[in-house]
Design a protein around this motif. Structure first.
Motif, PDB file in Angstrom:
ATOM      1  N   MET A   1       0.823  -1.199   0.000  1.00  0.00           N
ATOM      2  CA  MET A   1       0.000   0.000   0.000  1.00  0.00           C
ATOM      3  C   MET A   1       0.863   1.257   0.000  1.00  0.00           C
ATOM      4  SD  MET A   1      -3.303  -0.549   2.227  1.00  0.00           S
ATOM      5  CE  MET A   1      -4.604  -0.564   1.083  1.00  0.00           C
ATOM      6  N   ILE A   2       1.968   1.194   0.738  1.00  0.00           N
ATOM      7  CA  ILE A   2       2.865   2.343   0.752  1.00  0.00           C
ATOM      8  C   ILE A   2       3.450   2.559  -0.641  1.00  0.00           C
ATOM      9  CG2 ILE A   2       5.038   3.247   1.673  1.00  0.00           C
ATOM     10  CD1 ILE A   2       4.321   1.821   4.318  1.00  0.00           C
ATOM     11  N   GLY A   3       3.809   1.467  -1.304  1.00  0.00           N
ATOM     12  CA  GLY A   3       4.316   1.560  -2.671  1.00  0.00           C
ATOM     13  C   GLY A   3       3.285   2.164  -3.608  1.00  0.00           C
ATOM     14  N   LEU A   4       2.032   1.759  -3.461  1.00  0.00           N
ATOM     15  CA  LEU A   4       0.955   2.307  -4.283  1.00  0.00           C
ATOM     16  C   LEU A   4       0.790   3.804  -4.022  1.00  0.00           C
ATOM     17  CD1 LEU A   4      -1.433   1.810  -6.248  1.00  0.00           C
ATOM     18  CD2 LEU A   4      -2.825   1.353  -4.220  1.00  0.00           C
ATOM     19  N   LEU A   5       0.832   4.184  -2.769  1.00  0.00           N
ATOM     20  CA  LEU A   5       0.717   5.595  -2.413  1.00  0.00           C
ATOM     21  C   LEU A   5       1.874   6.400  -3.004  1.00  0.00           C
ATOM     22  CD1 LEU A   5      -0.824   7.769  -0.866  1.00  0.00           C
ATOM     23  CD2 LEU A   5       0.477   7.137   1.174  1.00  0.00           C
ATOM     24  N   MET A   6       3.078   5.839  -2.929  1.00  0.00           N
ATOM     25  CA  MET A   6       4.236   6.514  -3.520  1.00  0.00           C
ATOM     26  C   MET A   6       4.066   6.667  -5.032  1.00  0.00           C
ATOM     27  SD  MET A   6       7.328   4.804  -1.287  1.00  0.00           S
ATOM     28  CE  MET A   6       8.405   4.851  -2.671  1.00  0.00           C
ATOM     29  N   LEU A   7       3.579   5.633  -5.689  1.00  0.00           N
ATOM     30  CA  LEU A   7       3.341   5.690  -7.143  1.00  0.00           C
ATOM     31  C   LEU A   7       2.331   6.777  -7.511  1.00  0.00           C
ATOM     32  CD1 LEU A   7       3.350   2.074  -8.480  1.00  0.00           C
ATOM     33  CD2 LEU A   7       3.840   4.077  -9.854  1.00  0.00           C
ATOM     34  N   ILE A   8       1.262   6.861  -6.739  1.00  0.00           N
ATOM     35  CA  ILE A   8       0.230   7.866  -6.998  1.00  0.00           C
ATOM     36  C   ILE A   8       0.808   9.266  -6.838  1.00  0.00           C
ATOM     37  CG2 ILE A   8      -1.932   8.843  -6.104  1.00  0.00           C
ATOM     38  CD1 ILE A   8      -2.751   5.936  -5.406  1.00  0.00           C
ATOM     39  N   MET A  36      -5.477   4.729   6.583  1.00  0.00           N
ATOM     40  CA  MET A  36      -5.749   3.293   6.523  1.00  0.00           C
ATOM     41  C   MET A  36      -4.481   2.491   6.812  1.00  0.00           C
ATOM     42  SD  MET A  36      -7.620   1.224   3.445  1.00  0.00           S
ATOM     43  CE  MET A  36      -6.242   1.279   2.346  1.00  0.00           C
ATOM     44  N   ILE A  37      -3.343   2.894   6.249  1.00  0.00           N
ATOM     45  CA  ILE A  37      -2.076   2.198   6.485  1.00  0.00           C
ATOM     46  C   ILE A  37      -1.717   2.233   7.969  1.00  0.00           C
ATOM     47  CG2 ILE A  37       0.423   2.347   6.102  1.00  0.00           C
ATOM     48  CD1 ILE A  37      -0.232   3.281   3.229  1.00  0.00           C
ATOM     49  N   VAL A  38      -1.865   3.392   8.586  1.00  0.00           N
ATOM     50  CA  VAL A  38      -1.521   3.531  10.005  1.00  0.00           C
ATOM     51  C   VAL A  38      -2.364   2.587  10.857  1.00  0.00           C
ATOM     52  CG1 VAL A  38      -1.629   5.096  11.991  1.00  0.00           C
ATOM     53  CG2 VAL A  38      -0.629   5.873   9.841  1.00  0.00           C
ATOM     54  N   TYR A  39      -3.670   2.574  10.623  1.00  0.00           N
ATOM     55  CA  TYR A  39      -4.536   1.719  11.441  1.00  0.00           C
ATOM     56  C   TYR A  39      -4.360   0.234  11.148  1.00  0.00           C
ATOM     57  CZ  TYR A  39      -6.835   5.449  13.881  1.00  0.00           C
ATOM     58  OH  TYR A  39      -7.092   6.510  14.704  1.00  0.00           O
ATOM     59  N   LEU A  40      -4.064  -0.114   9.914  1.00  0.00           N
ATOM     60  CA  LEU A  40      -3.881  -1.530   9.589  1.00  0.00           C
ATOM     61  C   LEU A  40      -2.592  -2.095  10.190  1.00  0.00           C
ATOM     62  CD1 LEU A  40      -5.151  -1.769   5.909  1.00  0.00           C
ATOM     63  CD2 LEU A  40      -6.200  -2.753   7.957  1.00  0.00           C
ATOM     64  N   GLN A  41      -1.597  -1.281  10.422  1.00  0.00           N
ATOM     65  CA  GLN A  41      -0.351  -1.783  11.005  1.00  0.00           C
ATOM     66  C   GLN A  41      -0.291  -1.590  12.524  1.00  0.00           C
ATOM     67  OE1 GLN A  41       2.441   0.236  12.323  1.00  0.00           O
ATOM     68  NE2 GLN A  41       0.986   1.898  12.304  1.00  0.00           N
ATOM     69  N   LEU A  42      -1.274  -0.931  13.110  1.00  0.00           N
ATOM     70  CA  LEU A  42      -1.250  -0.622  14.536  1.00  0.00           C
ATOM     71  C   LEU A  42      -1.210  -1.879  15.412  1.00  0.00           C
ATOM     72  CD1 LEU A  42      -1.257   1.566  16.665  1.00  0.00           C
ATOM     73  CD2 LEU A  42      -3.748   1.610  16.525  1.00  0.00           C
ATOM     74  N   ALA A  43      -2.000  -2.878  15.111  1.00  0.00           N
ATOM     75  CA  ALA A  43      -2.013  -4.104  15.924  1.00  0.00           C
ATOM     76  C   ALA A  43      -0.666  -4.812  15.874  1.00  0.00           C
ATOM     77  CB  ALA A  43      -3.121  -5.047  15.458  1.00  0.00           C
ATOM     78  N   ALA A  44      -0.032  -4.837  14.704  1.00  0.00           N
ATOM     79  CA  ALA A  44       1.294  -5.451  14.587  1.00  0.00           C
ATOM     80  C   ALA A  44       2.320  -4.669  15.397  1.00  0.00           C
ATOM     81  CB  ALA A  44       1.723  -5.526  13.125  1.00  0.00           C
ATOM     82  N   THR A  45       2.183  -3.358  15.428  1.00  0.00           N
ATOM     83  CA  THR A  45       3.077  -2.522  16.232  1.00  0.00           C
ATOM     84  C   THR A  45       2.908  -2.820  17.712  1.00  0.00           C
ATOM     85  OG1 THR A  45       2.968  -0.782  14.561  1.00  0.00           O
ATOM     86  CG2 THR A  45       3.718  -0.141  16.744  1.00  0.00           C
ATOM     87  N   ILE A  46       1.681  -2.965  18.156  1.00  0.00           N
ATOM     88  CA  ILE A  46       1.413  -3.278  19.566  1.00  0.00           C
ATOM     89  C   ILE A  46       1.948  -4.664  19.902  1.00  0.00           C
ATOM     90  CG2 ILE A  46      -0.419  -3.717  21.254  1.00  0.00           C
ATOM     91  CD1 ILE A  46      -2.069  -1.561  19.689  1.00  0.00           C
ATOM     92  N   ILE A 122     -10.123   0.875   8.062  1.00  0.00           N
ATOM     93  CA  ILE A 122      -9.720   1.608   9.268  1.00  0.00           C
ATOM     94  C   ILE A 122     -10.390   0.988  10.489  1.00  0.00           C
ATOM     95  CG2 ILE A 122      -9.935   3.827  10.461  1.00  0.00           C
ATOM     96  CD1 ILE A 122      -9.640   5.141   7.625  1.00  0.00           C
ATOM     97  N   LEU A 123     -11.679   0.688  10.382  1.00  0.00           N
ATOM     98  CA  LEU A 123     -12.414   0.054  11.484  1.00  0.00           C
ATOM     99  C   LEU A 123     -11.822  -1.309  11.819  1.00  0.00           C
ATOM    100  CD1 LEU A 123     -14.779   0.040  13.465  1.00  0.00           C
ATOM    101  CD2 LEU A 123     -16.227  -0.832  11.619  1.00  0.00           C
ATOM    102  N   LEU A 124     -11.497  -2.082  10.808  1.00  0.00           N
ATOM    103  CA  LEU A 124     -10.873  -3.387  11.035  1.00  0.00           C
ATOM    104  C   LEU A 124      -9.546  -3.235  11.775  1.00  0.00           C
ATOM    105  CD1 LEU A 124     -10.711  -6.483  10.471  1.00  0.00           C
ATOM    106  CD2 LEU A 124      -9.478  -5.869   8.374  1.00  0.00           C
ATOM    107  N   GLY A 125      -8.718  -2.316  11.321  1.00  0.00           N
ATOM    108  CA  GLY A 125      -7.413  -2.118  11.946  1.00  0.00           C
ATOM    109  C   GLY A 125      -7.508  -1.697  13.395  1.00  0.00           C
ATOM    110  N   VAL A 126      -8.376  -0.742  13.701  1.00  0.00           N
ATOM    111  CA  VAL A 126      -8.489  -0.266  15.077  1.00  0.00           C
ATOM    112  C   VAL A 126      -9.149  -1.321  15.967  1.00  0.00           C
ATOM    113  CG1 VAL A 126     -10.678   0.998  14.924  1.00  0.00           C
ATOM    114  CG2 VAL A 126      -8.905   1.807  16.451  1.00  0.00           C
TER     115      VAL A 126
END
Length: 148
Positions: A1-8, A36-46, A122-126
């Motif tokens: 997703m970060i790569g896609l965002l960078m491409l855009i 969306m990226i921040v919330y989707l990676q939040l659980a992995a960070t925790i 976002i809801l799924l990630g949080v």
């Protein structure tokens, strides 16, 4: 997703320089994808114990007083779960509103996207981050109970 965002973003820069105008929806899409990226990676960070907190205080306290340090860690995780649960609850309301009203981003007639899929991610990630905080708190409390 970060790569896609960078491409855009890079495509938008190229279009601005070559054609004198930007691509439609880049700023709106970029904002939603970034959140969306921040919330989707939040659980992995925790789970990886990489969440920002005061590391100057807790590790020495846990080494010197393991039970008390475990309790403080459990309280931290429970407060985190409560706060993330509140964020999830408010996000649910936004998601329901977007889904019901057909909310979209972009310019009508040029390019539009519905916002509800982004809100759902976002809801799924949080929600998963909230569950991870509860699991960590339970693990800390359980470890404290076994040390006695």
């Amino acid at each position: 997703m970060i790569g896609l965002l960078m491409l855009i973003i890079c495509s938008d820069i190229v279009f601005r320089n070559l054609l004198g105008s930007s691509l439609p929806m880049v700023s709106e899409l970029g904002a939603l994808v970034l959140v969306m990226i921040v919330y989707l990676q939040l659980a992995a960070t925790i789970r990886a114990d990489r969440l920002a907190r005061t590391e100057i205080f807790l590790p020495p306290l846990t080494r010197r007083f393991p039970r008390f340090g475990g309790m403080v860690s459990a309280v931290f995780d429970l407060v985190g779960a409560a706060m993330l649960g509140l964020v999830a609850w408010s996000t649910l309301g936004i998601f329901e509103k977007d889904l019901g009203s057909g909310e979209f981003i972009g310019v009508t007639g040029i390019a539009t996207l519905q916002t509800w899929p982004f809100r759902a991610m976002i809801l799924l990630g949080v929600t998963v981050a909230t569950i991870e905080c509860v699991v960590r708190a339970y693990g800390s409390l359980r470890a404290n109970g076994q040390e006695s």
